[in-house]
Design a protein around this motif. Sequence first.
Motif, PDB file in Angstrom:
ATOM      1  N   LYS A 102      12.052  32.659   9.045  1.00 15.22           N
ATOM      2  CA  LYS A 102      11.324  32.231   7.834  1.00 15.22           C
ATOM      3  C   LYS A 102      11.962  31.025   7.147  1.00 15.22           C
ATOM      4  CE  LYS A 102       9.125  36.509   6.597  1.00 15.22           C
ATOM      5  NZ  LYS A 102       9.005  37.631   5.729  1.00 15.22           N
ATOM      6  N   CYS A 103      13.121  30.558   7.607  1.00 11.17           N
ATOM      7  CA  CYS A 103      13.826  29.528   6.828  1.00 11.17           C
ATOM      8  C   CYS A 103      13.055  28.210   6.830  1.00 11.17           C
ATOM      9  CB  CYS A 103      15.252  29.342   7.341  1.00 11.17           C
ATOM     10  SG  CYS A 103      15.385  28.388   8.840  1.00 11.17           S
ATOM     11  N   LYS A 104      13.309  27.419   5.802  1.00 18.96           N
ATOM     12  CA  LYS A 104      12.554  26.167   5.640  1.00 18.96           C
ATOM     13  C   LYS A 104      12.991  25.138   6.696  1.00 18.96           C
ATOM     14  CE  LYS A 104      11.341  22.736   2.235  1.00 18.96           C
ATOM     15  NZ  LYS A 104      11.876  21.937   1.143  1.00 18.96           N
ATOM     16  N   THR A 105      12.019  24.460   7.279  1.00 16.14           N
ATOM     17  CA  THR A 105      12.350  23.372   8.218  1.00 16.14           C
ATOM     18  C   THR A 105      11.497  22.155   7.840  1.00 16.14           C
ATOM     19  OG1 THR A 105      10.722  24.267   9.760  1.00 16.14           O
ATOM     20  CG2 THR A 105      13.021  24.884  10.139  1.00 16.14           C
ATOM     21  N   ASP A 106      11.231  21.279   8.811  1.00 18.81           N
ATOM     22  CA  ASP A 106      10.353  20.138   8.542  1.00 18.81           C
ATOM     23  C   ASP A 106       9.470  19.940   9.768  1.00 18.81           C
ATOM     24  OD1 ASP A 106      11.917  18.802  10.450  1.00 18.81           O
ATOM     25  OD2 ASP A 106      13.289  18.057   8.935  1.00 18.81           O
ATOM     26  N   PRO A 107       8.454  19.076   9.677  1.00 21.01           N
ATOM     27  CA  PRO A 107       7.503  18.973  10.812  1.00 21.01           C
ATOM     28  C   PRO A 107       7.978  18.016  11.913  1.00 21.01           C
ATOM     29  CG  PRO A 107       6.642  17.885   8.825  1.00 21.01           C
ATOM     30  CD  PRO A 107       8.027  18.282   8.512  1.00 21.01           C
ATOM     31  N   ILE A 108       9.226  17.545  11.836  1.00 23.58           N
ATOM     32  CA  ILE A 108       9.644  16.498  12.787  1.00 23.58           C
ATOM     33  C   ILE A 108      10.260  17.118  14.039  1.00 23.58           C
ATOM     34  CG2 ILE A 108      11.086  14.429  13.035  1.00 23.58           C
ATOM     35  CD1 ILE A 108      11.027  14.311   9.904  1.00 23.58           C
ATOM     36  N   LYS A 109       9.911  16.583  15.195  1.00 22.69           N
ATOM     37  CA  LYS A 109      10.510  17.074  16.440  1.00 22.69           C
ATOM     38  C   LYS A 109      11.749  16.227  16.754  1.00 22.69           C
ATOM     39  CE  LYS A 109       9.251  18.872  20.950  1.00 22.69           C
ATOM     40  NZ  LYS A 109       9.985  18.184  21.952  1.00 22.69           N
ATOM     41  N   GLY A 110      12.756  16.839  17.330  1.00 26.80           N
ATOM     42  CA  GLY A 110      14.029  16.137  17.574  1.00 26.80           C
ATOM     43  C   GLY A 110      14.929  16.419  16.387  1.00 26.80           C
ATOM     44  N   LEU A 111      16.071  17.077  16.628  1.00 26.01           N
ATOM     45  CA  LEU A 111      16.919  17.525  15.510  1.00 26.01           C
ATOM     46  C   LEU A 111      18.187  16.684  15.455  1.00 26.01           C
ATOM     47  CD1 LEU A 111      16.473  21.376  16.100  1.00 26.01           C
ATOM     48  CD2 LEU A 111      14.997  19.806  14.832  1.00 26.01           C
ATOM     49  N   THR A 112      18.473  16.141  14.266  1.00 33.75           N
ATOM     50  CA  THR A 112      19.643  15.263  14.150  1.00 33.75           C
ATOM     51  C   THR A 112      20.470  15.607  12.905  1.00 33.75           C
ATOM     52  OG1 THR A 112      18.239  13.715  12.959  1.00 33.75           O
ATOM     53  CG2 THR A 112      18.650  13.221  15.277  1.00 33.75           C
ATOM     54  N   PHE A 113      21.763  15.351  13.000  1.00 30.82           N
ATOM     55  CA  PHE A 113      22.669  15.502  11.862  1.00 30.82           C
ATOM     56  C   PHE A 113      22.538  14.317  10.907  1.00 30.82           C
ATOM     57  CE2 PHE A 113      25.253  18.001  14.949  1.00 30.82           C
ATOM     58  CZ  PHE A 113      25.625  19.077  14.155  1.00 30.82           C
ATOM     59  N   GLY A 114      22.806  14.578   9.635  1.00 30.08           N
ATOM     60  CA  GLY A 114      23.119  13.485   8.706  1.00 30.08           C
ATOM     61  C   GLY A 114      21.956  12.674   8.170  1.00 30.08           C
ATOM     62  N   ASP A 115      20.702  13.081   8.439  1.00 31.83           N
ATOM     63  CA  ASP A 115      19.574  12.328   7.881  1.00 31.83           C
ATOM     64  C   ASP A 115      19.325  12.833   6.455  1.00 31.83           C
ATOM     65  OD1 ASP A 115      17.123  11.346   7.117  1.00 31.83           O
ATOM     66  OD2 ASP A 115      16.160  11.623   9.078  1.00 31.83           O
ATOM     67  N   PRO A 116      19.531  11.975   5.420  1.00 31.88           N
ATOM     68  CA  PRO A 116      19.379  12.445   4.044  1.00 31.88           C
ATOM     69  C   PRO A 116      17.970  12.919   3.708  1.00 31.88           C
ATOM     70  CG  PRO A 116      19.775  10.061   4.111  1.00 31.88           C
ATOM     71  CD  PRO A 116      19.918  10.579   5.519  1.00 31.88           C
ATOM     72  N   GLU A 117      16.989  12.449   4.527  1.00 33.53           N
ATOM     73  CA  GLU A 117      15.606  12.889   4.311  1.00 33.53           C
ATOM     74  C   GLU A 117      15.362  14.282   4.897  1.00 33.53           C
ATOM     75  OE1 GLU A 117      13.286  10.873   2.761  1.00 33.53           O
ATOM     76  OE2 GLU A 117      15.036   9.609   2.374  1.00 33.53           O
ATOM     77  N   ARG A 118      16.344  14.815   5.659  1.00 37.31           N
ATOM     78  CA  ARG A 118      16.137  16.103   6.342  1.00 37.31           C
ATOM     79  C   ARG A 118      17.307  17.060   6.051  1.00 37.31           C
ATOM     80  NH1 ARG A 118      14.843  15.289  12.530  1.00 37.31           N
ATOM     81  NH2 ARG A 118      13.838  17.310  12.236  1.00 37.31           N
ATOM     82  N   PRO A 119      17.448  17.470   4.760  1.00 36.79           N
ATOM     83  CA  PRO A 119      18.612  18.293   4.402  1.00 36.79           C
ATOM     84  C   PRO A 119      18.650  19.632   5.141  1.00 36.79           C
ATOM     85  CG  PRO A 119      17.029  18.218   2.576  1.00 36.79           C
ATOM     86  CD  PRO A 119      16.580  17.199   3.595  1.00 36.79           C
ATOM     87  N   GLU A 120      17.457  20.224   5.384  1.00 37.80           N
ATOM     88  CA  GLU A 120      17.431  21.515   6.089  1.00 37.80           C
ATOM     89  C   GLU A 120      17.921  21.343   7.522  1.00 37.80           C
ATOM     90  OE1 GLU A 120      14.682  20.506   4.257  1.00 37.80           O
ATOM     91  OE2 GLU A 120      14.933  21.910   2.581  1.00 37.80           O
TER      92      GLU A 120
END
Length: 336
Positions: free
Chosen positions: A226-244
Amino acid sequence: MTQQRILSGIQPTGDLHLGNYLGAIRNWVDIQESYDSFLFMADLHAITVPHDPSKLAENTYKVAAMYLACGIDLNHATIFVQSHVPAHAELAWLFMCITPLNWLDDMVQFKEKAIKQGEAVAAGLLTYPVLQAADIMLYEPDKVPVGEDQKQHLELTRDIVNSFNHRFGKPKQPVLKLPEPMIRAEGARVMSLTDGTKKMSKSDLSDLSRINLLDPPDLIQTKIKKCKTDPIKGLTFGDPERPECNNLLTLYMLMSGKSKDEVAAECAEMGWGQFKPLLTEATIAHLKPIQDKYYAIMNEPGYLESVLKDGKEKAEAIANPTLLKVKKAMGYSISV
Ligand code: TYM
């Protein structure tokens, strides 16, 4: 050569979660062989917000059991209860009388907790960082290993020590030694599972926001699902727009024991549907031995009592002489 000393503590105010583990306990375990460690349950801090008297002692024991379950070794560490050592409250009073009030209004944690309390804010919530300064200075540690959220309280401790030495020490002969914060790069700020911009916290109303160290496997699975994610595929560290995304990858790295580079490579092309089961599995596997050991300790009658009795004696052997030194410097008669 005598070992350097570390001192740290956790409030027994609820179930310990991955933030407490990764920001604090795990680090104490990793460095314990190189330091003389004093680790305590901050039960005097636990009453700065309304508390349930029928749970306070039990919660304090649970935190002690969790320290041991996570790997704290009594050959290197002393575990004790803050309220068993009365010097904490006495030094807090002495420090309170030399701490300017306006240093306390600025504390972020006070503001955050005071908002939640509304009208009924206790004076102890405001003066709490002074008690924390006393907790630390009774043991004159070289380092204080904590999570990022405690940094401001450690800066206040250093300000109080500098002010104390200036007023009551002789030039070039400080009464008290300045402690250094020890905040690790990874895991110092674990974020909420339901909002990657907010810290994971015991006091968040939603239990879905955190993974508690005693959560059973099916609950861990549900929380990660159930945890919050985002709709973007490909997971990366350190993107300030993607805190989760940053938070969950960091959790995966720390739970699996893999390096940042390994995780970055493994997850670069992944979607959340593929990643979440990996994080779930790594978290369950990491917590399983801790949970097993915790329940074994809790089921051993009399064991924790003996650990804490021994801890009180060892803590007082350091704390009481420091308190006397401080009182003497302030002009108290201490000979009776
Ligand atoms: P407390 O009980 O809030 O937290 C205990 C420890 O866990 C860390 N922590 C986190 N680290 C990373 N991410 C998170 N989301 C997270 N949440 C909590 C905290 O930084 C802390 O290291 N005032 C202290 C207790 C205390 C203390 C002391 C600590 C009292 N006296 C003297 C050190 C020295 C507190 O409330 O921690």
